[in-house]
Write an enzyme that holds these catalytic residues in place. Structure first.
Site, PDB file in Angstrom:
ATOM      1  N   PRO A  79       0.832  -1.208   0.000  1.00  0.00           N
ATOM      2  CA  PRO A  79       0.000   0.000   0.000  1.00  0.00           C
ATOM      3  C   PRO A  79       0.863   1.254   0.000  1.00  0.00           C
ATOM      4  O   PRO A  79       1.888   1.326   0.675  1.00  0.00           O
ATOM      5  CB  PRO A  79      -0.794  -0.123   1.311  1.00  0.00           C
ATOM      6  CG  PRO A  79      -0.674  -1.551   1.720  1.00  0.00           C
ATOM      7  CD  PRO A  79       0.643  -2.028   1.198  1.00  0.00           C
ATOM      8  N   CYS A  80       0.449   2.240  -0.775  1.00  0.00           N
ATOM      9  CA  CYS A  80       1.079   3.561  -0.777  1.00  0.00           C
ATOM     10  C   CYS A  80      -0.021   4.572  -0.470  1.00  0.00           C
ATOM     11  O   CYS A  80      -0.875   4.834  -1.309  1.00  0.00           O
ATOM     12  CB  CYS A  80       1.726   3.856  -2.127  1.00  0.00           C
ATOM     13  SG  CYS A  80       3.124   2.786  -2.528  1.00  0.00           S
ATOM     14  N   GLN A  81       0.017   5.136   0.713  1.00  0.00           N
ATOM     15  CA  GLN A  81      -1.091   5.974   1.164  1.00  0.00           C
ATOM     16  C   GLN A  81      -0.903   7.445   0.833  1.00  0.00           C
ATOM     17  O   GLN A  81      -1.865   8.200   0.844  1.00  0.00           O
ATOM     18  CB  GLN A  81      -1.271   5.802   2.677  1.00  0.00           C
ATOM     19  CG  GLN A  81      -1.691   4.385   3.069  1.00  0.00           C
ATOM     20  CD  GLN A  81      -1.801   4.226   4.573  1.00  0.00           C
ATOM     21  OE1 GLN A  81      -1.031   4.798   5.322  1.00  0.00           O
ATOM     22  NE2 GLN A  81      -2.765   3.454   5.025  1.00  0.00           N
ATOM     23  N   PHE A  83       0.428  10.407  -1.772  1.00  0.00           N
ATOM     24  CA  PHE A  83       0.906  10.815  -3.090  1.00  0.00           C
ATOM     25  C   PHE A  83       1.216  12.316  -3.136  1.00  0.00           C
ATOM     26  O   PHE A  83       1.910  12.779  -4.023  1.00  0.00           O
ATOM     27  CB  PHE A  83      -0.149  10.511  -4.159  1.00  0.00           C
ATOM     28  CG  PHE A  83      -0.590   9.083  -4.169  1.00  0.00           C
ATOM     29  CD1 PHE A  83       0.316   8.059  -4.016  1.00  0.00           C
ATOM     30  CD2 PHE A  83      -1.935   8.768  -4.337  1.00  0.00           C
ATOM     31  CE1 PHE A  83      -0.096   6.741  -4.022  1.00  0.00           C
ATOM     32  CE2 PHE A  83      -2.354   7.452  -4.351  1.00  0.00           C
ATOM     33  CZ  PHE A  83      -1.430   6.431  -4.187  1.00  0.00           C
ATOM     34  N   ASN A  98       3.953   5.860   4.052  1.00  0.00           N
ATOM     35  CA  ASN A  98       4.303   4.837   3.064  1.00  0.00           C
ATOM     36  C   ASN A  98       5.287   3.818   3.620  1.00  0.00           C
ATOM     37  O   ASN A  98       6.103   3.250   2.892  1.00  0.00           O
ATOM     38  CB  ASN A  98       4.892   5.498   1.816  1.00  0.00           C
ATOM     39  CG  ASN A  98       3.859   6.328   1.070  1.00  0.00           C
ATOM     40  OD1 ASN A  98       2.668   6.042   1.136  1.00  0.00           O
ATOM     41  ND2 ASN A  98       4.300   7.369   0.389  1.00  0.00           N
TER      42      ASN A  98
END
Length: 436
Positions: A79-81, A83, A98
């Protein structure tokens, strides 16, 4: 064929693992923090070691690293929360939100497999993010990395589902990341709404050029596995009883398989089909669904069906307006039998059947995701909110597991293309798969 070992991080129920297994790889381990997802994973991958827990915990990380160092391919969807850091010029990998993504990169750095596959939603494919992730995963030139966006519908999955994939191979091994090209059906076939004097209706429209016409022909042919419709996928399950609490039924009580896809999904499943419970439906929802054509949604309802309560039964929240509050495009969406499904989410009421006024079973979700019928979705038998479990109960967990998964047929295509590069490298004289 050479034995190629895979470790799957943030594996969920195991969509990536299933695709790689179908392509001939050996799955040696899968990890996830959700105990319900790992219960499903353990049942369906008895050959693999299953690690349940937060990868940031030292004892969990140690087990993962031990197995990752034995792997030829590392796969996962970390998961990449965050941006927004792209706009303030900070590195995504440095953002505390992240941390799981950072752990994947660290495992990759410490294990250095021959190749890796990272998947994520296309929402992270914004200005600067793709380049940052490519640079992070390249490990300062250790890997050649190729990012690409693929739509599952172009790879025989009866669902449009775009995913951003990063495929990397070791730079010094003389390999190149495969570049995949599917049928092109997703960009050349659409479902169009027609109105006029009659009630709204939806029709499949094919663009008029050669490749599109070929995709249209494949779509109309239920023995062609390259492009698959919703009816091709779940037409044999239309008569599952609504409100059914029995979660497995004999195939002998179901309609026979009517398409090549249904026959393929049934292979190896035995005599019983699991995950066939169908949620109950209230009378108001049934009336509304009967007023929506296949392929339609909320905006196709007649005015009288927009009243908050239709049959006198009080349910849900009353917004005080006397009108239905679910006024958005995704409310009461019905599949269309002649085209693939839209992207499924994790909720059982996110999609309704095209010819029966009901929601779908977990098994029908799984068919639309291209999980074979032998793949069974479970939950951890322990009750309550155990560590890592998500709210919602066992039924929601199963929908969530399916809805969050990578479609196995998409993963299988990626794995098969990657395998060509790996096999060519490993067949060279004096090569060892973990050398260098």
């Amino acid at each position: 064929m050479t034995t190629l070992k895979v470790v799957d991080l943030f594996a969920g129920a195991g969509g990536l693992s299933e695709g790689f297994r179908q392509a001939g790889y050996t799955i040696i381990a899968g990890s996830d923090n959700d105990p319900d997802a790992t219960a499903t994973y353990a049942t369906n991958f008895p050959e693999a070691q299953v690690i349940t827990g937060d990868i940031r915990a030292p004892h969990v990380k140690a087990r993962i690293l031990e197995l990752a160092k034995q792997a030829d391919v590392l796969v996962g969807g970390p998961p990449c929360q965050a941006f927004s850091q792209v706009r303030n010029h900070s590195r995504m990998i440095d953002d505390p939100r992240n941390s799981l993504y950072r752990e994947f990169v660290d495992v990759l750095k410490q294990s250095l497999p021959l190749a890796f596959v990272v998947e994520n939603v296309t929402g992270m494919d914004q200005m600067g993010v793709r380049e940052q992730i490519t640079a992070d995963l390249s490990l300062e030139g250790e890997y050649v990395v190729h990012p690409q966006v693929l739509d599952a519908a172009d790879f025989g999955v009866p669902q449009t589902r775009k995913r951003l994939l990063f495929i990397g191979v070791r730079t010094r091994k003389g390999m190149a990341p495969p570049v995949l090209e599917g049928s092109g059906a997703a960009s050349s076939i659409s479902l169009t709404r027609f109105t006029g004097n009659r009630k709204p209706r939806y029709q499949v429209v094919v663009q008029q050029h050669i490749r599109s016409l070929r995709s249209g022909q494949a779509l109309a042919n239920d023995d062609d596995l390259s492009v698959v419709t919703a009816a091709d996928a779940i037409g044999d399950l239309a008569q599952l009883p609504v409100g059914n609490r029995i979660d497995a039924l004999p195939y002998s009580e179901l309609a026979p398989a009517r398409s090549a896809y249904q026959r393929a999904m049934r292979e190896g499943a035995g005599a019983l089909l699991a995950n066939v419970q169908v949620p109950r439906i209230n009378a108001d929802t049934e009336l509304r669904l009967n007023g929506i054509p296949p392929g339609g949604n909320f905006r196709d309802l007649d005015a009288q069906l927009l009243e908050r309560y239709l049959t006198g039964q009080k349910w849900g929240q009353d917004n005080g307006s006397g009108k239905l509050s679910r006024k958005h495009f995704y409310a009461y969406r019905r599949l269309h039998p002649d085209i693939w499904a839209w992207t499924l989410n994790t909720k059982g009421d996110s999609v309704y059947h095209y010819c029966v006024a009901r929601a779908l079973s977990v098994r029908e979700f799984a068919r639309l995701q291209s999980f074979p019928d032998r793949f069974v979705f479970l939950t951890d038998p322990r009750r309550g909110m155990i560590e890592g479990r998500h709210n919602g109960g066992p039924a929601h967990s199963r929908y969530r597991q399916v809805g969050n998964a990578v479609p196995p047929l998409l993963a299988r295509s990626v794995a098969a293309h990657l395998r060509i590069q790996l096999d060519n490298y490993l067949r060279k004289p004096s090569r060892h798969k973990k050398a260098g």
